[in-house]
Structure formats: structure tokens, C-alpha cells
Scaffold this motif. Structure first.
Motif, PDB file in Angstrom:
ATOM      1  N   LYS A   1      -1.505  13.968  -3.955  1.00  0.00           N
ATOM      2  CA  LYS A   1      -1.349  12.724  -3.202  1.00  0.00           C
ATOM      3  C   LYS A   1      -2.184  11.660  -3.909  1.00  0.00           C
TER       4      LYS A   1
ATOM      5  N   VAL B   1      -3.573   0.746  -3.400  1.00  0.00           N
ATOM      6  CA  VAL B   1      -3.772  -0.272  -2.374  1.00  0.00           C
ATOM      7  C   VAL B   1      -3.398  -1.646  -2.904  1.00  0.00           C
TER       8      VAL B   1
ATOM      9  N   ASN C   1       0.873  -1.165   0.000  1.00  0.00           N
ATOM     10  CA  ASN C   1       0.000   0.000   0.000  1.00  0.00           C
ATOM     11  C   ASN C   1       0.910   1.215   0.000  1.00  0.00           C
ATOM     12  N   ILE C   2       0.876   1.988  -1.079  1.00  0.00           N
ATOM     13  CA  ILE C   2       1.791   3.125  -1.196  1.00  0.00           C
ATOM     14  C   ILE C   2       1.045   4.389  -1.588  1.00  0.00           C
ATOM     15  N   CYS C   3       1.691   5.517  -1.319  1.00  0.00           N
ATOM     16  CA  CYS C   3       1.187   6.819  -1.763  1.00  0.00           C
ATOM     17  C   CYS C   3       2.323   7.573  -2.452  1.00  0.00           C
TER      18      CYS C   3
ATOM     19  N   CYS D   1      -2.785   7.536  -3.866  1.00  0.00           N
ATOM     20  CA  CYS D   1      -2.517   6.302  -3.125  1.00  0.00           C
ATOM     21  C   CYS D   1      -2.965   5.085  -3.928  1.00  0.00           C
TER      22      CYS D   1
ATOM     23  N   ASN E   1       3.775   4.996   6.976  1.00  0.00           N
ATOM     24  CA  ASN E   1       4.385   6.261   6.543  1.00  0.00           C
ATOM     25  C   ASN E   1       5.907   6.200   6.422  1.00  0.00           C
TER      26      ASN E   1
ATOM     27  N   ASN F   1       5.160   4.287   2.195  1.00  0.00           N
ATOM     28  CA  ASN F   1       4.305   3.160   2.541  1.00  0.00           C
ATOM     29  C   ASN F   1       3.132   3.730   3.333  1.00  0.00           C
ATOM     30  N   SER F   2       1.916   3.576   2.835  1.00  0.00           N
ATOM     31  CA  SER F   2       0.763   4.208   3.488  1.00  0.00           C
ATOM     32  C   SER F   2       0.365   3.490   4.780  1.00  0.00           C
ATOM     33  N   ASP F   3       0.878   2.288   5.018  1.00  0.00           N
ATOM     34  CA  ASP F   3       0.560   1.580   6.266  1.00  0.00           C
ATOM     35  C   ASP F   3       1.267   2.204   7.464  1.00  0.00           C
TER      36      ASP F   3
ATOM     37  N   LEU G   1       3.548  11.233  -3.366  1.00  0.00           N
ATOM     38  CA  LEU G   1       3.302  12.598  -2.878  1.00  0.00           C
ATOM     39  C   LEU G   1       4.158  13.602  -3.622  1.00  0.00           C
TER      40      LEU G   1
END
Length: 139
Positions: free
Chosen positions: A80, A84, A69-71, A82, A111, A107-109, A73
């Protein structure tokens, strides 16, 4: 009619881009162990002296060894995006930038920083050309 050699224009571009390339080479980039491949283009946006901003098509392609799960930016432009549970990501965006801009992938899980890269701006200043003098002499 007199043409200036292409090498003169390339030398001008290289002169303005050299400090940017050196700074990019010295910049330490953090990478995640799950990151298999990264392709982010372009690295430099070249604008002429009269333009305030630079228009560039950002292409980012990321491949991971395990789904993440990434974002992505771009804080300077408030972007932004994201994704999943992905192993591969392709991202395209038309950007209008007026200063060096950092592209960050987290990593959005948790940060954690996965990857970071700076999109630099270079300014093209064409060499001054001698004005053509047409004195109207007809022989």
C-alpha cells in the motif's frame, strides 16, 4: 545444427497468453473523472515452466486533472503506497508474483475506486526438441 524458427516460439507464447488477453479485454475497469492518463506496465509477466514465481518491474504513471489523495494497492503482496495532494504520480516496484495480481488505485479520502488493472501471468512452455543423436561415425 538445426534452429527452430522464432515464429514457432512466438506462437507458443501467443497460445498461452491469448486467454489472458481476452479476459483482460472483457474486464470492466472503473475510472475516475479526475484521472487524465494511466500507464501501468507490464500487463503480462511470462515465466518458464520450472519457475514458481515471476519477477517483474512494475512501472505505474498516473496523471490527474486536479490534485488528489490516492493510494496504490496490491493486496496479494500487502503493498500500500499512498500519495497526498498529487497531480502526477510515478511508482516503481520489483514484484515477485505467482498468480494473477490486481493493482488498485483508490481515492484515500473516501475509498472510491479510481482505477483497477490485473497483472496476468503467462507460462512459457518451449517446444520439445528432438535429441541430437551423435553416433560417433567418423568417415
Amino acid at each position: 545444427m538445426r534452429f527452430t524458427p522464432l515464429s514457432k516460439h512466438l506462437l507458443t507464447i501467443i497460445t498461452y497468453c491469448a486467454p489472458t488477453f481476452m479476459a483482460m479485454a472483457q474486464q470492466a475497469l472503473s475510472t475516475s473523472s479526475n484521472l487524465a492518463e494511466v500507464h501501468i506496465t507490464p500487463q503480462v509477466c511470462i515465466r518458464d515452466q520450472l519457475s514458481e514465481s515471476c519477477q517483474v518491474e512494475l512501472d505505474a504513471e498516473l496523471k490527474f486533472t486536479t490534485p488528489m489523495n490516492i493510494c496504490l494497492l496490491i493486496e496479494a503482496l500487502n503493498i500500500k503506497q499512498c500519495f497526498v495532494h498529487v497531480k502526477q504520480v510515478k511508482f516503481q516496484q520489483l514484484l515477485s508474483i505467482d498468480e494473477n495480481t490486481t493493482i488498485t488505485i483508490v481515492n484515500s479520502d473516501n475509498n472510491d475506486l479510481v482505477y483497477s488493472k490485473t497483472l496476468a501471468i503467462a507460462e512459457f512452455k518451449p517446444a520439445n526438441q528432438r535429441p541430437r543423436r551423435n553416433l560417433g561415425w567418423i568417415l
